[in-house]
Structures are given as C-alpha cells and as structure tokens.
Design a protein around this motif. Structure first.
Motif, PDB file in Angstrom:
ATOM      1  N   VAL A  23      -3.805  41.143 -12.224  1.00  0.00           N
ATOM      2  CA  VAL A  23      -5.138  40.628 -11.893  1.00  0.00           C
ATOM      3  C   VAL A  23      -6.222  41.568 -12.414  1.00  0.00           C
ATOM      4  CG1 VAL A  23      -6.703  40.016 -10.011  1.00  0.00           C
ATOM      5  CG2 VAL A  23      -4.294  39.351  -9.895  1.00  0.00           C
ATOM      6  N   ALA A  24      -5.976  42.867 -12.373  1.00  0.00           N
ATOM      7  CA  ALA A  24      -6.952  43.827 -12.896  1.00  0.00           C
ATOM      8  C   ALA A  24      -7.191  43.607 -14.385  1.00  0.00           C
ATOM      9  CB  ALA A  24      -6.474  45.252 -12.642  1.00  0.00           C
ATOM     10  N   ILE A  25      -6.127  43.355 -15.125  1.00  0.00           N
ATOM     11  CA  ILE A  25      -6.269  43.074 -16.562  1.00  0.00           C
ATOM     12  C   ILE A  25      -7.075  41.792 -16.768  1.00  0.00           C
ATOM     13  CG2 ILE A  25      -5.001  42.439 -18.657  1.00  0.00           C
ATOM     14  CD1 ILE A  25      -2.741  44.285 -17.678  1.00  0.00           C
ATOM     15  N   ALA A  26      -6.791  40.777 -15.932  1.00  0.00           N
ATOM     16  CA  ALA A  26      -7.515  39.510 -16.056  1.00  0.00           C
ATOM     17  C   ALA A  26      -9.004  39.691 -15.761  1.00  0.00           C
ATOM     18  CB  ALA A  26      -6.912  38.475 -15.109  1.00  0.00           C
ATOM     19  N   ILE A  27      -9.316  40.399 -14.675  1.00  0.00           N
ATOM     20  CA  ILE A  27     -10.726  40.619 -14.333  1.00  0.00           C
ATOM     21  C   ILE A  27     -11.425  41.404 -15.440  1.00  0.00           C
ATOM     22  CG2 ILE A  27     -12.282  41.818 -12.751  1.00  0.00           C
ATOM     23  CD1 ILE A  27     -10.390  41.147 -10.480  1.00  0.00           C
ATOM     24  N   THR A  28     -10.764  42.439 -15.950  1.00  0.00           N
ATOM     25  CA  THR A  28     -11.340  43.235 -17.031  1.00  0.00           C
ATOM     26  C   THR A  28     -11.620  42.374 -18.255  1.00  0.00           C
ATOM     27  OG1 THR A  28     -10.125  45.186 -16.246  1.00  0.00           O
ATOM     28  CG2 THR A  28     -10.999  45.258 -18.488  1.00  0.00           C
ATOM     29  N   PHE A  33     -12.423  39.260 -18.296  1.00  0.00           N
ATOM     30  CA  PHE A  33     -13.542  38.335 -18.075  1.00  0.00           C
ATOM     31  C   PHE A  33     -14.883  39.042 -17.886  1.00  0.00           C
ATOM     32  CE2 PHE A  33      -9.950  35.673 -16.400  1.00  0.00           C
ATOM     33  CZ  PHE A  33      -9.954  34.765 -17.450  1.00  0.00           C
ATOM     34  N   LEU A  34     -14.867  40.364 -17.718  1.00  0.00           N
ATOM     35  CA  LEU A  34     -16.120  41.098 -17.559  1.00  0.00           C
ATOM     36  C   LEU A  34     -16.808  41.276 -18.905  1.00  0.00           C
ATOM     37  CD1 LEU A  34     -15.081  43.843 -14.979  1.00  0.00           C
ATOM     38  CD2 LEU A  34     -16.391  41.758 -14.552  1.00  0.00           C
ATOM     39  N   PRO A  35     -18.129  41.433 -18.916  1.00  0.00           N
ATOM     40  CA  PRO A  35     -18.862  41.547 -20.190  1.00  0.00           C
ATOM     41  C   PRO A  35     -18.498  42.814 -20.962  1.00  0.00           C
ATOM     42  CG  PRO A  35     -20.309  41.984 -18.324  1.00  0.00           C
ATOM     43  CD  PRO A  35     -19.039  41.456 -17.755  1.00  0.00           C
ATOM     44  N   GLN A  36     -18.515  42.708 -22.277  1.00  0.00           N
ATOM     45  CA  GLN A  36     -18.252  43.850 -23.137  1.00  0.00           C
ATOM     46  C   GLN A  36     -19.294  44.949 -22.881  1.00  0.00           C
ATOM     47  OE1 GLN A  36     -15.683  44.360 -25.338  1.00  0.00           O
ATOM     48  NE2 GLN A  36     -14.805  42.495 -24.445  1.00  0.00           N
ATOM     49  N   GLY A  37     -18.843  46.188 -22.969  1.00  0.00           N
ATOM     50  CA  GLY A  37     -19.732  47.299 -22.693  1.00  0.00           C
ATOM     51  C   GLY A  37     -19.720  47.717 -21.246  1.00  0.00           C
ATOM     52  N   LEU A  38     -19.162  46.869 -20.384  1.00  0.00           N
ATOM     53  CA  LEU A  38     -19.112  47.145 -18.954  1.00  0.00           C
ATOM     54  C   LEU A  38     -17.691  47.023 -18.410  1.00  0.00           C
ATOM     55  CD1 LEU A  38     -21.122  47.813 -16.636  1.00  0.00           C
ATOM     56  CD2 LEU A  38     -21.256  45.358 -16.194  1.00  0.00           C
ATOM     57  N   HIS A  39     -16.859  46.283 -19.116  1.00  0.00           N
ATOM     58  CA  HIS A  39     -15.547  45.899 -18.591  1.00  0.00           C
ATOM     59  C   HIS A  39     -14.602  47.076 -18.390  1.00  0.00           C
ATOM     60  CE1 HIS A  39     -14.773  46.265 -22.874  1.00  0.00           C
ATOM     61  NE2 HIS A  39     -13.480  46.245 -22.636  1.00  0.00           N
ATOM     62  N   ASP A  40     -14.773  48.160 -19.126  1.00  0.00           N
ATOM     63  CA  ASP A  40     -13.841  49.280 -19.027  1.00  0.00           C
ATOM     64  C   ASP A  40     -14.510  50.546 -18.510  1.00  0.00           C
ATOM     65  OD1 ASP A  40     -15.445  49.755 -21.182  1.00  0.00           O
ATOM     66  OD2 ASP A  40     -13.822  50.286 -22.562  1.00  0.00           O
ATOM     67  N   LYS A  41     -15.593  50.372 -17.754  1.00  0.00           N
ATOM     68  CA  LYS A  41     -16.340  51.527 -17.268  1.00  0.00           C
ATOM     69  C   LYS A  41     -16.533  51.453 -15.759  1.00  0.00           C
ATOM     70  CE  LYS A  41     -18.861  52.207 -21.608  1.00  0.00           C
ATOM     71  NZ  LYS A  41     -18.148  51.130 -22.336  1.00  0.00           N
ATOM     72  N   PHE A  57      -8.757  51.475 -17.610  1.00  0.00           N
ATOM     73  CA  PHE A  57      -9.547  50.946 -16.490  1.00  0.00           C
ATOM     74  C   PHE A  57      -8.755  49.976 -15.604  1.00  0.00           C
ATOM     75  CE2 PHE A  57     -12.387  47.961 -14.393  1.00  0.00           C
ATOM     76  CZ  PHE A  57     -13.229  48.829 -13.718  1.00  0.00           C
ATOM     77  N   PRO A  58      -7.916  49.080 -16.164  1.00  0.00           N
ATOM     78  CA  PRO A  58      -7.129  48.210 -15.282  1.00  0.00           C
ATOM     79  C   PRO A  58      -6.267  48.985 -14.283  1.00  0.00           C
ATOM     80  CG  PRO A  58      -7.079  47.354 -17.507  1.00  0.00           C
ATOM     81  CD  PRO A  58      -7.745  48.702 -17.583  1.00  0.00           C
ATOM     82  N   ILE A  59      -5.840  50.190 -14.662  1.00  0.00           N
ATOM     83  CA  ILE A  59      -5.054  51.002 -13.722  1.00  0.00           C
ATOM     84  C   ILE A  59      -5.937  51.443 -12.560  1.00  0.00           C
ATOM     85  CG2 ILE A  59      -3.741  53.140 -13.452  1.00  0.00           C
ATOM     86  CD1 ILE A  59      -2.888  52.885 -16.360  1.00  0.00           C
ATOM     87  N   ALA A 115     -14.821  44.022  -5.296  1.00  0.00           N
ATOM     88  CA  ALA A 115     -15.502  45.251  -5.692  1.00  0.00           C
ATOM     89  C   ALA A 115     -15.321  45.525  -7.187  1.00  0.00           C
ATOM     90  CB  ALA A 115     -14.971  46.431  -4.877  1.00  0.00           C
ATOM     91  N   VAL A 116     -14.121  45.294  -7.689  1.00  0.00           N
ATOM     92  CA  VAL A 116     -13.853  45.499  -9.119  1.00  0.00           C
ATOM     93  C   VAL A 116     -14.645  44.492  -9.957  1.00  0.00           C
ATOM     94  CG1 VAL A 116     -12.082  45.335 -10.919  1.00  0.00           C
ATOM     95  CG2 VAL A 116     -11.585  46.531  -8.778  1.00  0.00           C
ATOM     96  N   ALA A 117     -14.643  43.241  -9.539  1.00  0.00           N
ATOM     97  CA  ALA A 117     -15.324  42.196 -10.304  1.00  0.00           C
ATOM     98  C   ALA A 117     -16.835  42.416 -10.351  1.00  0.00           C
ATOM     99  CB  ALA A 117     -15.014  40.825  -9.725  1.00  0.00           C
TER     100      ALA A 117
END
Length: 361
Positions: free
Chosen positions: A145-150, A152-160, A177-179, A282-284
């Motif tokens: 699910v973390a990979i899926a949420i990441t 779908f998040l906008p680029q530039g923000l998804h891995d921070k 970041f998914p970890i 919270a992650v989303a």
C-alpha cells in the motif's frame, strides 16, 4: 454533469450538495454513527454467542481485570469496520485511488486482527497469531500500500518527508520512502493496539486523531487553503476527509457500547485496523510527523513498553510497575475512569498542538 437525470430543482440541490466534500463528510459521519448504533446490539449478541466467556484476560495483568472484564466479548472492531466501510463506499468518490489504498490497509489489518482474536477466543488463551506472523503480514501489506500511495502522490513530493513547522524543508528518501511509509502504518497500528487496554481508552484518541486528519485532508486537498497555510498541496486527499469522518461516526457508535463498563471490546480486529488507517491517511496527506504529535498518547504507550523491556533485560529491574503505561497507573491505584479521561484530555491537548502547526508560517 448529468442534467438528464435531474427531475427538478430539488434534485439539482441534492446533486450540487454531493459535489462538496464537506457535505459528504458530514453525511458519512452520521451514516456510520447510525449503522453502528443500529447494528451494535446484534453484533454484540453474535460475538457473545460463540465466544463462551468473552475475551481471555491476561493473568499477569491487573487483578481487578480478572473480575471486572471477565465474560466481555471482544472483536467489536467488526462493528467499527462495518459502519466505516459502508459509509465510505456510500459517500466517498470511489474513483479516487487514495480512498481504496486507505481502505486496503484498514480492512487488511482488520482481517489480521480478526484472525488473532479468533484464535484467542477459540483456543481460550491470550497468544493468538504469533508476533512474527503479525509483523510479516503487516510489513507485507503495508509495503504494498505504501508503494501504491507513493505512486499516486505528486512528483516532487511523493518520496519526501515533510515537516510541520519548517514547511519549506523536505527530507528526501528517494526509493526508500515506501519503507518509511510502511513503518508509519505498522507503527501506528501496533501503537493503537498497545493502548487498547481499558474501556474507551483507545477509541476516543483515535477519533480525535481522525478529526484532526479529516481537517488536514480537506486543507491539503484544496489548492486555496493549502496555499494560504503554506501546506503542500496533495490532489485527491480531500476525499480522505470523508473516510476520517466516517471513522469518527463509527467510533462514536462503538463508544456507546464500549463506555465503562464495556459491553464489548474492539480487540485486535479494531485496534490494528484503526491504527493502520490513521497511518495510511498521514502518509497520503504528507503529515506523518503530525500523526506522531496528535497520536502522542499512542507513542508514549509504545515507548513505555520498549523502555520496560529494554531496561528489564539490561538490569533485571522495571521502570514502570507494569507496561503499557495505563497499567502502571492502575497499579498505583488510579480508578480506571480517571486514567481513561485523563488520557482523553491529553489527546485533546496534543490535537490542538498538532493543529497549531498548520498555521505557523
């Protein structure tokens, strides 16, 4: 959008209302409350019917639990999940992938908790699913699910990782970041599970946190509000306000039956699911750190267990009379309602602290 289906002005008003997240969030809350209140007695009778003695009570726990809580059925989380899921499916925009991601964590962790509770009540012991087995399932589902949420998040923000006060500071995690997101979900899930030890103790802080994140989801999902508050805009997260509101309604209905003296416990079915849900939201919404503030009661309860185990293994002595922390106060002679209400008060204070960080500029 669909004028051919509108028969008159009344239909037009209803259709326009459905376009507003605020209206649907309120409707989801009331629907979940109605469902949990309506089906609560039937669910409790069903649980009592096959549990034959209710939830097994820890023999090493406070002595009064063996008397006061004996025979009370567990797995009441079924009622919460039923009301929450139905309300979310009725009122949320199901085209939004974030809604499905959060539901996946909630129901997946709930299913794991159900299996754990089932083993406890059928085998009449407090072991259930092994700790290793729980973590394997939680880490596996949480990472997916973390990979899926990441994704779908906008680029530039998804891995921070964002910070609540230093709003311009972003901590890059890259492909790891998914970890981190997985650890947030699993950590929140187990933290709520550890807190669920007294009547009403866990569900009210969960509802308080859900209320905070309903507001956060609405704000960060709205371009105007997010720009004004200097929050990072995350498209689509507004729909999670509907989910959080449904969680509040379902929690209120459950509290009606869980208030001291409880007629039912949520069990791992509820605690694992609700903690995972808060972590996923919270992650989303990119407010993982705020969850640690708002859910400070859960954090402290978890730390009390970690400190107790670490110090006992190192020195053979205990820091607390008993862990988690609420049992320490029980051992000191505090009445159960006093402990519960004071923890509620602390949760409300922490919620205000968490909310105050949204306005700091």
């Amino acid at each position: 959008m669909i004028p051919a289906l509108l028969a008159g002005p009344g239909d037009l008003i209803i259709f326009n209302l459905l376009r507003y997240v605020t209206f649907r969030a309120g409707a989801a809350c009331m629907t979940a409350l109605f469902l949990s209140m309506m089906f609560g007695p039937a669910v409790i009778n069903w649980l009592r019917g096959f549990q034959r003695g209710g939830q097994p009570i820890r023999e090493d726990g406070p002595a009064r639990h063996l008397v006061e809580k004996k025979g009370t059925p567990t797995m009441g989380g079924v009622l919460i999940l039923l009301a929450l899921t139905v309300s979310t499916l009725l009122w949320a925009d199901l085209r939004n992938p974030l809604v499905w991601a959060v539901l996946a964590v909630t129901l997946g962790f709930g299913a794991l908790g159900f299996a754990d509770d089932w083993l406890k009540v059928t085998k009449r012991n407090t072991k259930g699913v092994s700790a290793r087995g729980k973590l394997v399932v939680q880490f596996g589902l949480g990472l997916i699910v973390a990979i899926a949420i990441t994704w779908f998040l906008p680029q530039g923000l998804h891995d921070k990782l964002t910070l609540p006060v230093f709003k311009e500071l972003l901590i890059p995690f890259g492909f790891t970041f998914p970890i981190l997101a997985m650890l947030v979900m699993v950590g929140a899930s187990n933290a709520v599970n550890l807190t669920d030890g007294l009547d009403g103790l866990a569900i009210v802080p969960v509802m308080i946190a859900a209320g905070v994140f309903a507001l956060i989801a609405y704000l960060v999902g709205n371009r105007v509000f997010s720009d004004y508050l200097q929050l990072h805009f995350v498209p689509g997260t507004g729909e999670l306000a509907v989910f959080c509101s449904a969680l509040i309604g379902a929690g209120l209905g459950f509290l009606w039956f869980n208030a001291p003296p409880a007629k039912v416990f949520m069990g791992d079915t509820g605690s694992l699911a609700l903690g995972g849900a808060l972590g996923a939201v919270a992650v989303a919404t990119k407010h993982e750190v705020v969850l640690a503030i708002v859910g400070g009661v859960f954090v402290v309860e978890t730390l009390s267990v970690v400190i107790q185990v670490f110090w006992f293994k190192r020195t053979g002595r205990r820091v607390f009379l008993m862990a988690p922390l609420h049992h320490h106060f029980e051992k000191k002679g505090w009445p159960e309602p006093t402990i519960v209400i004071r923890f509620w008060i602390i949760s409300m204070i922490l919620a205000l602290v968490g909310l105050s960080t949204l306005k700091i500029r």
